[in-house]
Write an enzyme that holds these catalytic residues in place. Structure first.
Site, PDB file in Angstrom:
ATOM      1  N   ASP A  46       0.850  -1.193   0.000  1.00 47.99           N
ATOM      2  CA  ASP A  46       0.000   0.000   0.000  1.00 47.99           C
ATOM      3  C   ASP A  46       0.884   1.240   0.000  1.00 47.99           C
ATOM      4  O   ASP A  46       1.639   1.476   0.939  1.00 47.99           O
ATOM      5  CB  ASP A  46      -0.892  -0.041   1.243  1.00 47.99           C
ATOM      6  CG  ASP A  46      -1.705   1.228   1.433  1.00 47.99           C
ATOM      7  OD1 ASP A  46      -1.837   2.012   0.473  1.00 47.99           O
ATOM      8  OD2 ASP A  46      -2.211   1.432   2.553  1.00 47.99           O
ATOM      9  N   ASN A  48      -0.320   4.559  -0.421  1.00 56.20           N
ATOM     10  CA  ASN A  48      -0.925   5.812   0.051  1.00 56.20           C
ATOM     11  C   ASN A  48      -1.582   5.718   1.422  1.00 56.20           C
ATOM     12  O   ASN A  48      -2.141   6.692   1.913  1.00 56.20           O
ATOM     13  CB  ASN A  48      -1.942   6.342  -0.972  1.00 56.20           C
ATOM     14  CG  ASN A  48      -3.119   5.386  -1.178  1.00 56.20           C
ATOM     15  OD1 ASN A  48      -3.293   4.406  -0.451  1.00 56.20           O
ATOM     16  ND2 ASN A  48      -3.940   5.692  -2.180  1.00 56.20           N
ATOM     17  N   ASP A  54      -1.656  -0.869  -3.991  1.00 57.63           N
ATOM     18  CA  ASP A  54      -1.806  -0.058  -5.192  1.00 57.63           C
ATOM     19  C   ASP A  54      -0.553  -0.156  -6.052  1.00 57.63           C
ATOM     20  O   ASP A  54       0.438  -0.806  -5.685  1.00 57.63           O
ATOM     21  CB  ASP A  54      -2.101   1.398  -4.829  1.00 57.63           C
ATOM     22  CG  ASP A  54      -1.183   1.942  -3.743  1.00 57.63           C
ATOM     23  OD1 ASP A  54       0.013   1.616  -3.762  1.00 57.63           O
ATOM     24  OD2 ASP A  54      -1.669   2.675  -2.858  1.00 57.63           O
ATOM     25  N   ASP A 240      -8.232 -14.620 -18.089  1.00 58.34           N
ATOM     26  CA  ASP A 240      -9.151 -15.155 -17.086  1.00 58.34           C
ATOM     27  C   ASP A 240     -10.233 -16.005 -17.759  1.00 58.34           C
ATOM     28  O   ASP A 240     -10.758 -15.631 -18.816  1.00 58.34           O
ATOM     29  CB  ASP A 240      -9.794 -13.975 -16.337  1.00 58.34           C
ATOM     30  CG  ASP A 240     -10.623 -14.399 -15.156  1.00 58.34           C
ATOM     31  OD1 ASP A 240     -10.085 -15.044 -14.249  1.00 58.34           O
ATOM     32  OD2 ASP A 240     -11.831 -14.069 -15.140  1.00 58.34           O
ATOM     33  N   GLU A 317      -5.759 -19.258 -18.214  1.00 60.31           N
ATOM     34  CA  GLU A 317      -6.352 -19.813 -16.999  1.00 60.31           C
ATOM     35  C   GLU A 317      -7.510 -20.684 -17.474  1.00 60.31           C
ATOM     36  O   GLU A 317      -8.615 -20.206 -17.716  1.00 60.31           O
ATOM     37  CB  GLU A 317      -6.871 -18.728 -16.057  1.00 60.31           C
ATOM     38  CG  GLU A 317      -7.322 -19.317 -14.722  1.00 60.31           C
ATOM     39  CD  GLU A 317      -8.630 -18.736 -14.168  1.00 60.31           C
ATOM     40  OE1 GLU A 317      -8.903 -18.945 -12.978  1.00 60.31           O
ATOM     41  OE2 GLU A 317      -9.363 -18.077 -14.933  1.00 60.31           O
TER      42      GLU A 317
END
Length: 604
Positions: A46, A48, A54, A240, A317
């Site tokens: 992370d 922020n 992110d 996917d 996948e």
């Protein structure tokens, strides 16, 4: 693009025994032997302080990946999305969701990875969109039979008043695979009234409507999406639900069972296959999966990628069995890799592992494709936890606090051994973020913090996938274990994660992090990804041992309960290259004693 040809091993190149797989010549595309690391952005790092990982967080941790020794990074979806399925419900395929940053942040991350010699693969979700995608909103505002609705799979209901679903299909997340529109759908200014509202298909959540891949407009749109990211410089796409985009004509009823366990569906009346084909029951079957029409799509995509330099790749996948059927996805003019879920779902069983390894090479060698090994990802219980369960062959969709709990120490020992076995095999391999730390599943997570739609659509019958998606521990003594600057985490971390933190493992001999670093360094130095494999003579039928030679390396994995001696006259017994755990003392000089649940690499 470079071409690769099979070569025949010389008689002295292999340990006597059954040859399983021969190596390749020197014309090598990068993805044939690559070790690729999956980043699940919201749980990696992370930047922020909002408690959600992110893209800037990824950029800040690129050096961790570089020192680990991986070749490429695969990013799970970071596109604009309502986040009803953690970003696999895409509203805009050409933009970054503000939750994760901006397109400029992505460009910076991509440049940073490339500067460190790592390639970047991004996730593509073509089976369905979000219900907030502009196309679906246009479909809702349009009349039945309109071009806008034709992009998706809308159908009239069955029964005299259309109140029954068009067929009996069920969602992989639980519940029906069809949702009926509201009783009255109207366009702008009540341009039309729909007295018998249609139904739309969603193989996953109701907020993820399936696209109709028979429509040229859908195919053209996704080729444009490919070019958008290829123009930015990405090195490939993980696709996917690659086996689900085309449905059988007429959408016929099907009486198989659907479940997130093993990745999807199982036909109650089908035979999972003879043991020698490597089948584990992990394949999706039914008229909604593995239809021949998907291959035309991937041939078109292959041509798009061929327009760009750098050996860009497509990764499937596809929960497909038998392995001979999966190999069709990686024929020379289609995709380049396909996850080997039959390997992932094989239990802690030496004979079963030999079968699936042999069947995998048999199927993929026929089409000239690498076998792509994987043990964990964001959809399955982490392998160190699976292997520590009372029955290491079960494959639950998550673990509740009220379920039988894994033996954490046993699971880690087996998990390290399984990884060392996998990384000793020729082919490519995928690692899931945190497995280099030995992270277990969060098996005691409170139900009231779960977010996976599979948990809710099954009315809580399945724990779901949150347990393998917990934010990573970077620093043992910092709030949130160093995940971000504020200590916030979008899912709670178990107390045990502190002892797995990266900072307490880095540079520590015997730690899981250092094991992974060492294994990847030896794998690269010995070019094991391009090696030739044969079963080690004398152990081809062992109930407890998987033993093979790959090039100049002998790999011996002891899955049994008792130590195994590797005699001094076995090539490599005198030089230990890698061990997944401490070894037992040897009585004879040159003999290596491999304890239970341990894998060793020896110089041949």
């Amino acid at each position: 693009m470079a071409t690769t040809e099979q070569t025949t091993p010389t008689p002295d190149a292999l340990q006597p025994g059954t040859t399983v797989h021969v190596g390749t010549d020197t014309a090598r595309e990068w993805w044939r032997d690559a070790v690729i690391y999956q980043v699940y952005p919201r749980s990696f790092a992370d930047g922020n302080g909002d408690g959600i990982g992110d893209i800037p967080g990824i950029t800040a941790r690129l050096d961790h990946l570089k020192t680990l020794g991986i070749d490429a990074v695969w990013l799970s979806p970071f596109y604009r999305s309502p986040q009803n399925d953690a970003g696999y419900d895409v509203a805009d395929y050409r933009d970054v969701d503000p939750l994760f940053g901006t397109l400029a942040d992505f460009d910076e991350m991509l440049a940073g990875a490339h500067a460190r010699g790592m390639r970047v693969i991004v996730d593509l979700v073509p089976n369905h969109t979000s219900d907030q995608h502009a196309w679906f909103q246009e479909a809702l505002a349009a009349a039945p039979g309109s071009p806008e609705r034709a992009r998706y799979i809308f159908r009239d209901g069955r029964g005299p008043d259309g109140t029954e679903p068009p067929n009996n299909w069920h969602s992989i997340f639980g519940g029906p695979a069809w949702t009926r529109l509201a009783p009255s759908s109207t366009a702008d200014g009540d341009a039309y009234d729909e007295p018998s509202p249609q139904w739309y298909l969603h193989l996953f959540d109701s907020t993820q409507p399936d696209l109709d891949w028979n429509r040229p407009e859908v195919r053209s749109e996704f080729e444009d999406v490919l070019r958008f990211w290829l123009d930015k410089g990405v090195d490939g796409f993980r696709v996917d639900v690659a086996h689900g985009m085309v449905k059988a004509d007429g959408l016929p009823d099907w009486h198989g069972h659907v479940s997130m366990v093993d990745g999807g569906t199982a036909d109650e009346e089908s035979d999972p296959g003879a043991p020698e084909d490597g089948s584990t029951g992990a394949g999706n079957s039914g008229p909604m999966f593995d239809q021949d029409g998907v291959h035309e799509i991937y041939r078109d995509w292959h041509r798009v990628l061929a327009e760009y330099d750098g050996d860009r790749c497509l990764v499937a996948e596809a929960w497909v069995e038998p392995l001979s059927r999966l190999a069709r996805y990686v024929r020379p003019d289609e995709m380049h890799q396909a996850f080997n879920f039959s390997f992932l779902t094989t239990g802690w069983d030496a004979a079963a592992l030999r079968r699936v390894i042999a069947a995998s090479y048999r199927a993929n060698d026929e089409v000239g494709a690498p076998t792509t090994w994987v043990l964990s990802n964001h959809d399955v219980v982490r392998h160190v936890t699976r292997l520590g369960l009372p029955d290491p062959g079960v494959r639950p969709n998550g673990v509740f606090a009220t379920d039988p709990q894994p033996d954490e120490e046993l699971g880690l020992r087996r998990g390290r051994a399984a990884t060392a076995l996998m990384l000793g095999l020729p082919g490519s391999a995928y690692l899931y973020q945190g497995e280099e730390l030995g992270l277990p599943e969060h098996t005691t997570m409170p139900n009231d913090v779960r977010q996976d739609p599979a948990h809710f659509r099954t009315q809580g019958a399945e724990a779901g996938r949150d347990g393998c998606r917990v934010p990573l521990p970077w620093s043992a003594d910092e709030p949130g274990l160093g995940f971000g600057p504020t200590g916030r985490t979008w899912l709670p971390q178990p107390e045990s994660y502190a002892r797995y933190a990266a900072d307490v493992q880095a540079g520590v001999e015997g730690s899981t992090l250092e094991l992974y670093r060492s294994a990847l360094a030896v794998r690269q130095a010995e070019r094991l990804g391009f090696g030739a494999l044969s079963w080690l003579a004398g152990w081809e039928d062992s109930a407890d041992v998987v033993a093979f030679r790959n090039g100049d390396v002998v790999v011996v994995a002891n899955l049994g309960a008792e130590p195994v001696e590797v005699p001094a006259n076995v090539p490599g017994a005198g030089e230990l290259m890698l061990a997944s755990g401490p070894l037992a003392p040897a009585l004879d000089e040159g003999t290596v004693v491999v304890p239970a649940d341990t894998t060793v690499w020896l110089r041949a």
